[in-house]
Each structure stands twice: as structure tokens, then as C-alpha cells.
Design a protein around this motif. Structure first.
Motif, mmCIF file in Angstrom:
data_model
loop_
_atom_site.group_PDB
_atom_site.id
_atom_site.type_symbol
_atom_site.label_atom_id
_atom_site.label_comp_id
_atom_site.label_asym_id
_atom_site.label_seq_id
_atom_site.Cartn_x
_atom_site.Cartn_y
_atom_site.Cartn_z
ATOM 1 N N VAL A 18 14.359 24.438 4.052
ATOM 2 C CA VAL A 18 14.340 23.022 3.420
ATOM 3 C C VAL A 18 14.082 22.126 4.786
ATOM 4 N N PHE A 19 14.729 22.294 5.904
ATOM 5 C CA PHE A 19 14.411 21.280 7.038
ATOM 6 C C PHE A 19 13.117 21.354 7.664
ATOM 7 N N GLN A 20 12.585 22.797 7.568
ATOM 8 C CA GLN A 20 11.048 22.972 8.066
ATOM 9 C C GLN A 20 10.161 22.143 6.837
ATOM 10 N N ASN A 21 10.324 22.201 5.894
ATOM 11 C CA ASN A 21 9.791 21.657 4.720
ATOM 12 C C ASN A 21 9.734 20.058 4.827
ATOM 13 N N MET A 22 10.895 19.702 5.240
ATOM 14 C CA MET A 22 11.101 18.161 5.616
ATOM 15 C C MET A 22 10.540 17.815 6.721
ATOM 16 N N ARG A 23 10.407 18.560 7.672
ATOM 17 C CA ARG A 23 9.798 18.098 9.041
ATOM 18 C C ARG A 23 8.194 18.218 8.743
ATOM 19 N N MET A 27 0.948 -1.092 0.002
ATOM 20 C CA MET A 27 0.009 -0.035 -0.137
ATOM 21 C C MET A 27 0.890 1.311 -0.011
ATOM 22 N N LYS A 28 0.704 2.119 -0.952
ATOM 23 C CA LYS A 28 1.285 3.585 -0.860
ATOM 24 C C LYS A 28 0.381 4.619 -0.967
ATOM 25 N N SER A 29 0.857 5.616 -0.409
ATOM 26 C CA SER A 29 0.081 6.799 -0.171
ATOM 27 C C SER A 29 0.945 8.162 -0.532
ATOM 28 N N SER A 30 0.272 9.170 -1.114
ATOM 29 C CA SER A 30 1.073 10.338 -1.278
ATOM 30 C C SER A 30 0.795 11.454 0.059
ATOM 31 N N VAL A 31 1.876 11.959 0.167
ATOM 32 C CA VAL A 31 1.860 12.692 1.277
ATOM 33 C C VAL A 31 2.160 14.390 0.971
ATOM 34 N N MET A 32 1.282 15.183 1.128
ATOM 35 C CA MET A 32 1.221 16.557 0.742
ATOM 36 C C MET A 32 0.872 17.423 1.873
ATOM 37 N N PRO A 33 1.856 17.993 2.581
ATOM 38 C CA PRO A 33 1.225 18.695 3.756
ATOM 39 C C PRO A 33 1.001 20.099 3.224
ATOM 40 N N SER A 34 0.069 20.677 4.171
ATOM 41 C CA SER A 34 -0.715 22.010 3.724
ATOM 42 C C SER A 34 0.397 23.266 3.830
ATOM 43 N N GLN A 35 1.426 22.969 4.605
ATOM 44 C CA GLN A 35 2.315 23.903 4.670
ATOM 45 C C GLN A 35 3.229 24.244 3.404
ATOM 46 N N LEU A 36 3.221 23.257 2.486
ATOM 47 C CA LEU A 36 3.942 23.188 1.340
ATOM 48 C C LEU A 36 3.105 23.814 0.215
ATOM 49 N N PRO A 37 3.818 24.362 -0.842
ATOM 50 C CA PRO A 37 2.681 24.919 -1.972
ATOM 51 C C PRO A 37 2.578 23.937 -2.870
ATOM 52 N N PRO A 38 1.051 23.750 -3.340
ATOM 53 C CA PRO A 38 0.677 22.408 -4.101
ATOM 54 C C PRO A 38 1.267 22.644 -5.621
ATOM 55 N N GLY A 39 1.340 23.893 -5.982
ATOM 56 C CA GLY A 39 1.627 24.369 -7.589
ATOM 57 C C GLY A 39 2.945 23.771 -8.154
ATOM 58 N N PRO A 40 4.040 23.781 -7.401
ATOM 59 C CA PRO A 40 5.118 23.113 -8.127
ATOM 60 C C PRO A 40 4.946 21.745 -8.248
ATOM 61 N N VAL A 63 13.232 21.994 -1.193
ATOM 62 C CA VAL A 63 13.953 23.405 -1.349
ATOM 63 C C VAL A 63 13.404 24.374 -0.558
ATOM 64 N N ALA A 64 13.676 25.549 -0.777
ATOM 65 C CA ALA A 64 13.397 26.595 -0.015
ATOM 66 C C ALA A 64 12.271 27.340 -0.160
ATOM 67 N N PHE A 65 11.055 26.518 -0.611
ATOM 68 C CA PHE A 65 9.770 27.444 -0.915
ATOM 69 C C PHE A 65 8.913 27.373 0.491
ATOM 70 N N ASP A 66 8.261 28.748 0.723
ATOM 71 C CA ASP A 66 7.350 28.561 1.915
ATOM 72 C C ASP A 66 5.997 28.363 1.003
ATOM 73 N N ALA A 67 5.011 28.189 2.127
ATOM 74 C CA ALA A 67 3.692 27.866 1.537
ATOM 75 C C ALA A 67 3.187 28.399 0.326
ATOM 76 N N GLU A 68 3.651 29.802 0.059
ATOM 77 C CA GLU A 68 3.089 30.454 -1.149
ATOM 78 C C GLU A 68 3.870 30.445 -2.350
ATOM 79 N N ALA A 69 4.853 29.422 -2.234
ATOM 80 C CA ALA A 69 5.953 28.997 -3.267
ATOM 81 C C ALA A 69 6.980 30.178 -3.435
#
Length: 131
Positions: free
Chosen positions: A57-62, A1-14, A36-42
């Protein structure tokens, strides 16, 4: 079983434009895309400043590992891509702040000519074990 992980803190656009997931959980393993060094608004955080970019980068990884139900201590492997390998000590200092568990993740550093955008100075991918 696999699933996508897409946190709301990261921009969906890229991720939508370039057809990827920020993380993919396959059983107890979480594969984290190069952060990479994107914030929530890309917006690129820390343009021209590898230390600020590395922190983002580490905030996004977290955000990805926590969305999948883990912590930074669950990360078992990282690969760091640097436009200038002379910046490795800056990344190492950030790693020391973010990886504080008893078992530290493996670490590979790769010097690259460029990343996806010319403003990016660092990109880090990771694998976590969530078992």
C-alpha cells in the motif's frame, strides 16, 4: 485546473473497471485514492499478511505522490481502513518507516466489515500538499 495521476507501477484495470483515478491533482493538492495491495499486474500482494499488504500500500502511495511531483513528506493526511483494528500497530510501524519528515500527516483509523475484495486487509487514502 485538475489532472489525473495514473502511475505505470499501478495496474490500470481496476481503476478503469470501477471508474476512478489513483490520484487527482487539483492545484497544489493531491487526493490519493484508497491504496490496496495490488502490484503492477493487479495481483494481490501478501494475501493473509497485513504487514506485506501495508508495505505494498505504501509503495503504491509513493508511486502516486512521486508521479505528481511530490514525496511522501508532502502527504498531510491519511485515512486507514482496517478489517481488523487489532492490526493497527502493524500499520503504525509501517507509517514510522514511510513518514519520516518533520511534520507527520494526520491519521484516522476506521474499522470496516470488509473492503472491495475479501483478500484485502488494509486500504489507505491520503491527501498531499504539493505547493
Amino acid at each position: 485546473m485538475k489532472s489525473s495521476v495514473m502511475p505505470s507501477q499501478l495496474p490500470p484495470g481496476p481503476a478503469e473497471r470501477t471508474v476512478y483515478s489513483y490520484g487527482v491533482r487539483a492545484g497544489d493538492t493531491l487526493h490519493i485514492s484508497g491504496m490496496v495491495a495490488f502490484d503492477a499486474e493487479a495481483t494481490i500482494v501478501g494475501e493473509g499478511d497485513v504487514e506485506k499488504q501495508t508495505e505494498q500500500v505504501f509503495q503504491n502511495m509513493r508511486a502516486v505522490v512521486e508521479q505528481a511531483g511530490g514525496t511522501m513528506a508532502d502527504i498531510v493526511s491519511t485515512t486507514t481502513y482496517l478489517v481488523d483494528v487489532a492490526d493497527a500497530p502493524v500499520v503504525n510501524a509501517a507509517r514510522a518507516r514511510h513518514f519520516t519528515g518533520d511534520v507527520l500527516p494526520t491519521h484516522t483509523v476506521v474499522g470496516v466489515a470488509a473492503l472491495a475484495r475479501p483478500q484485502f486487509l488494509v486500504e489507505i487514502s491520503a491527501v498531499a500538499y504539493l505547493g
